[in-house]
Design an enzyme around this catalytic site. Sequence first.
Site, PDB file in Angstrom:
ATOM      1  N   ARG A   1      -5.628  -1.714   8.465  1.00 17.29           N
ATOM      2  CA  ARG A   1      -6.833  -2.564   8.445  1.00 17.29           C
ATOM      3  C   ARG A   1      -6.399  -3.712   7.570  1.00 17.29           C
ATOM      4  NH1 ARG A   1      -8.119   2.588   6.389  1.00 17.29           N
ATOM      5  NH2 ARG A   1      -7.287   2.850   4.213  1.00 17.29           N
TER       6      ARG A   1
ATOM      7  N   ASP B   1       0.850  -1.222  -0.009  1.00 17.48           N
ATOM      8  CA  ASP B   1      -0.137   0.135   0.101  1.00 17.48           C
ATOM      9  C   ASP B   1       1.024   1.314  -0.020  1.00 17.48           C
ATOM     10  OD1 ASP B   1      -2.325   1.559   0.110  1.00 17.48           O
ATOM     11  OD2 ASP B   1      -2.611   1.283   2.297  1.00 17.48           O
TER      12      ASP B   1
ATOM     13  N   GLU C   1      -0.326 -12.290  13.287  1.00 15.60           N
ATOM     14  CA  GLU C   1       0.300 -11.375  13.888  1.00 15.60           C
ATOM     15  C   GLU C   1       0.391 -10.277  12.882  1.00 15.60           C
ATOM     16  OE1 GLU C   1       1.198 -11.059  17.043  1.00 15.60           O
ATOM     17  OE2 GLU C   1       0.662 -12.886  17.519  1.00 15.60           O
TER      18      GLU C   1
ATOM     19  N   ASN D   1       1.324   3.124  -2.950  1.00 16.29           N
ATOM     20  CA  ASN D   1       2.033   3.583  -4.041  1.00 16.29           C
ATOM     21  C   ASN D   1       1.525   5.057  -4.733  1.00 16.29           C
ATOM     22  OD1 ASN D   1       3.310   1.332  -4.021  1.00 16.29           O
ATOM     23  ND2 ASN D   1       1.868   0.158  -5.635  1.00 16.29           N
ATOM     24  N   GLY D   2       0.371   5.210  -4.439  1.00 15.80           N
ATOM     25  CA  GLY D   2      -0.432   6.490  -5.078  1.00 15.80           C
ATOM     26  C   GLY D   2       0.273   7.732  -4.426  1.00 15.80           C
TER      27      GLY D   2
ATOM     28  N   ASN E   1     -10.499  -2.954  -6.567  1.00 16.41           N
ATOM     29  CA  ASN E   1      -9.651  -1.944  -7.182  1.00 16.41           C
ATOM     30  C   ASN E   1     -10.089  -1.662  -8.559  1.00 16.41           C
ATOM     31  OD1 ASN E   1      -6.562  -3.259  -5.677  1.00 16.41           O
ATOM     32  ND2 ASN E   1      -7.908  -1.340  -5.109  1.00 16.41           N
TER      33      ASN E   1
HETATM   34  C1  FPP Z   1      -1.942   0.128  -3.213  1.00 23.32           C
HETATM   35  O1  FPP Z   1      -1.535   1.506  -3.200  1.00 23.32           O
HETATM   36  C2  FPP Z   1      -1.553  -0.394  -4.487  1.00 23.32           C
HETATM   37  C3  FPP Z   1      -2.299  -1.134  -5.357  1.00 23.32           C
HETATM   38  C4  FPP Z   1      -3.689  -1.170  -5.346  1.00 23.32           C
HETATM   39  C5  FPP Z   1      -1.776  -1.718  -6.759  1.00 23.32           C
HETATM   40  C6  FPP Z   1      -0.473  -2.431  -6.425  1.00 23.32           C
HETATM   41  C7  FPP Z   1       0.134  -3.096  -7.621  1.00 23.32           C
HETATM   42  C8  FPP Z   1       1.652  -3.041  -7.675  1.00 23.32           C
HETATM   43  C9  FPP Z   1       2.563  -2.771  -6.368  1.00 23.32           C
HETATM   44  C10 FPP Z   1       2.069  -3.298  -8.925  1.00 23.32           C
HETATM   45  C11 FPP Z   1       1.521  -4.584  -9.434  1.00 23.32           C
HETATM   46  C12 FPP Z   1       2.668  -5.261 -10.219  1.00 23.32           C
HETATM   47  C13 FPP Z   1       3.437  -6.333  -9.641  1.00 23.32           C
HETATM   48  C14 FPP Z   1       4.030  -7.138 -10.663  1.00 23.32           C
HETATM   49  C15 FPP Z   1       3.379  -6.905  -8.340  1.00 23.32           C
HETATM   50  P1  FPP Z   1      -2.278   2.765  -3.559  1.00 23.32           P
HETATM   51  O2  FPP Z   1      -2.479   3.028  -4.867  1.00 23.32           O
HETATM   52  O3  FPP Z   1      -3.785   2.372  -2.954  1.00 23.32           O
HETATM   53  O4  FPP Z   1      -1.821   3.883  -2.803  1.00 23.32           O
HETATM   54  P2  FPP Z   1      -2.279   4.889  -1.821  1.00 23.32           P
HETATM   55  O5  FPP Z   1      -3.012   4.328  -0.757  1.00 23.32           O
HETATM   56  O6  FPP Z   1      -1.211   5.933  -1.552  1.00 23.32           O
HETATM   57  O7  FPP Z   1      -3.188   5.730  -3.030  1.00 23.32           O
END
Ligand code: FPP
Length: 244
Positions: A198, A21, A211, A23-24, A69
Amino acid sequence: MSDIIIPDFAVVPRHVGVIMDGNGRWAKKRGLERTKGHIEGAKKFREIGEFAADCGVKCVTFYAFSTENWSRPKAEVDAIMALFADYLTEAIDRVEEDLKKGIRIRFFGDKDGVDPRLHALMDEVEDLTRGNDRIMLNLAVNYGGRQEITRAARELAREFAEGKISEDAINEQAISDRLYSAGLPDPDLIIRPSGEQRLSNFLIWQAAYSEFWYSDVLWPDFSKEDFLEALKAYEKRSRRFGNV
Ligand code: FPP
């Protein structure tokens, strides 16, 4: 092997769940598009998966894309799916390397709900890495814990209707045996970075006695050291499974 020193842990979780979690927010902080955060997140998935093997963990399940998602903007969903496709194509190219590293790759989730080409690639990667047994990396894609339990219930109903099982045979084990994780130990430890605390429909059946370890680090910044911190915290936990 790893470039950092791995302590001699008294106990190492057999199965670790990771909710990738943040990334955004990682991208937003840098004024980049959210997609860039997912690209970095995908790199971390590879790095931490391999590092977990060096630490002696036998199985890691990463939450990559939930059944919820799909409601994200189409461009973002498309970008994540393209990243999966890149990863899968690369995994097929690197099959010899995965063999050497002993990495088995599997997918949890409803494959019928993803693009058929992606589905075919997922099956191929699973087939090609089936014999590797140093670590199993499960990627949860189009996955939802409630969907997984519902699917198991439906399967049991079908088997009952066909006279294959009796009502008495419908017990906890029978449900566990029909989940994507059938045959695997339940996750001992679940890691969630990015400050959220969560489960978000991740392994909700299997996590009954897991855990939890949380961190404020956003997933693209998550390091091997952070993973070790989680293992160190796990080592100190006293697991009682309802006992005293
Ligand atoms: C959650 O962060 C992340 C996701 C919903 C997507 C995860 C996908 C990847 C890591 C790329 C997948 C590819 C491979 C090969 C594993 P978020 O976007 O909800 O972040 P935020 O809460 O900060 O908005």
